[in-house]
Design an enzyme around this catalytic site. Sequence first.
Site, PDB file in Angstrom:
ATOM      1  N   SER A 159      28.733  19.465 -17.204  1.00  0.00           N
ATOM      2  CA  SER A 159      30.267  19.279 -18.466  1.00  0.00           C
ATOM      3  C   SER A 159      30.001  21.207 -18.972  1.00  0.00           C
ATOM      4  O   SER A 159      29.792  22.152 -17.738  1.00  0.00           O
ATOM      5  CB  SER A 159      29.781  18.752 -19.228  1.00  0.00           C
ATOM      6  OG  SER A 159      31.017  18.799 -20.216  1.00  0.00           O
ATOM      7  N   ASP A 218      34.881   9.941 -13.195  1.00  0.00           N
ATOM      8  CA  ASP A 218      34.164  10.816 -13.582  1.00  0.00           C
ATOM      9  C   ASP A 218      36.201  11.793 -14.001  1.00  0.00           C
ATOM     10  O   ASP A 218      36.668  12.559 -13.255  1.00  0.00           O
ATOM     11  CB  ASP A 218      33.927  12.351 -13.720  1.00  0.00           C
ATOM     12  CG  ASP A 218      34.407  12.939 -14.746  1.00  0.00           C
ATOM     13  OD1 ASP A 218      34.963  13.164 -15.629  1.00  0.00           O
ATOM     14  OD2 ASP A 218      33.308  14.452 -15.318  1.00  0.00           O
ATOM     15  N   HIS A 244      32.362   9.598 -17.562  1.00  0.00           N
ATOM     16  CA  HIS A 244      32.112  12.072 -17.014  1.00  0.00           C
ATOM     17  C   HIS A 244      30.584  11.819 -17.619  1.00  0.00           C
ATOM     18  O   HIS A 244      29.747  12.624 -17.285  1.00  0.00           O
ATOM     19  CB  HIS A 244      32.769  13.302 -18.378  1.00  0.00           C
ATOM     20  CG  HIS A 244      32.505  13.882 -18.621  1.00  0.00           C
ATOM     21  ND1 HIS A 244      32.495  14.824 -17.239  1.00  0.00           N
ATOM     22  CD2 HIS A 244      31.986  14.615 -19.484  1.00  0.00           C
ATOM     23  CE1 HIS A 244      32.160  16.165 -17.949  1.00  0.00           C
ATOM     24  NE2 HIS A 244      31.395  16.115 -18.844  1.00  0.00           N
TER      25      HIS A 244
END
Length: 382
Positions: A157, A322, A355
């Site tokens: 991320s 995601d 995610h």
Amino acid sequence: MPEKIPAGSIGLVKSSTFHFDQPLLLACGETLNAYELVYETYGELNSARDNAILVCHALSGTHHLAGYYSEDDPKPGWWENLVGPGKVIDTNRFFVVGVNNLGGCHGSTGPTTSNPDTGKPYGPDFPMVTVADWVESQNRLTQKLGIEQWAAVIGGSLGGMQVLQWSIDYPDRLRHAIVIAAAPKLTAQNIAFNEVARQAIRTDPDFHDGHYYEHGTIPEKGLRIARMLGHLTYMSDEVMAEKFGRDLRQDAINFDYGIEFQVESYLRHQADRFVGTFDANTYLLMTKALDYFDPATEAGSGLSAILARACADFFVISFTSDWRFSPQRSHEIVKALHDNDLNVSYAEIESHHGHDAFLLALPQYLSVLGAYMDRIASECTK
């Protein structure tokens, strides 16, 4: 609480702090004359100093990657699934470093720490920080640790964005770049989610323009909403349906605004936990750093052009469900790397966890990442 440290954990760990007196000029134009970085290390640095791994954390992450602070500690580090002896990021083979980024609220200099000019917490006066600023400060820590080159820099991320920045700003200081569930820049939708979260915090009556420390308050309502919104974007619709569906907490609806659905209870519980561990001014800073990240446009070039500076081998990983940092965003990174004839491996992991999948011990994920880490280990001096 665990009665004892679970088998396979790195065990008891502690943090360390480096103080820096060398001024740091930030991208926003302001300068930090002095600052501190809190970090943790796991495993041993070998004699050749070529087995060091830097793990960059995401928005609400910290330097605490793995292990426990005490026998009674109820919660291990955020990447306990992957970091430890015999695990994918094997502390028997690697010297692993985690750093709390500047602007954080877990020990590194940030809004909650004392401003030497006033003797009070920086609060909203702490300057804006960017991913490039974090990488610069991490590079200075690298030098303090006596590491000339990282075997790999790894992150998921926002952490993956730091990995990209490392490969651009200090291409000779890492041999491998592992970019997980990331993107070369945020979409308008992602920036919009961040702005809604910031507005929830900034319009809370207890925010006091960021000076809530002096008022003895916390913008709890706003921070709770920000966390609930963020948490929604980290999960997929499929996993939410699987975990909660439309299940009620009781057998019948109550026709009021209390907690009726299990998913409501879950979100409020997560928000309550977050408020007790994270600072609102830090949340504002971190989301802005996410928004600002766009090294290609900043350099006045395209992604392929800016990544021409890189020379590391890359491993890019995405997850099928995601939707915040979709596989298509990873494809952009892979294409830009291929445009420069760089060595790049890519894995798209089948997952319904959204995610948050990069935090989990998913078999396919562990398998492909483990194989790549084996390759890195084989290149290190025994």
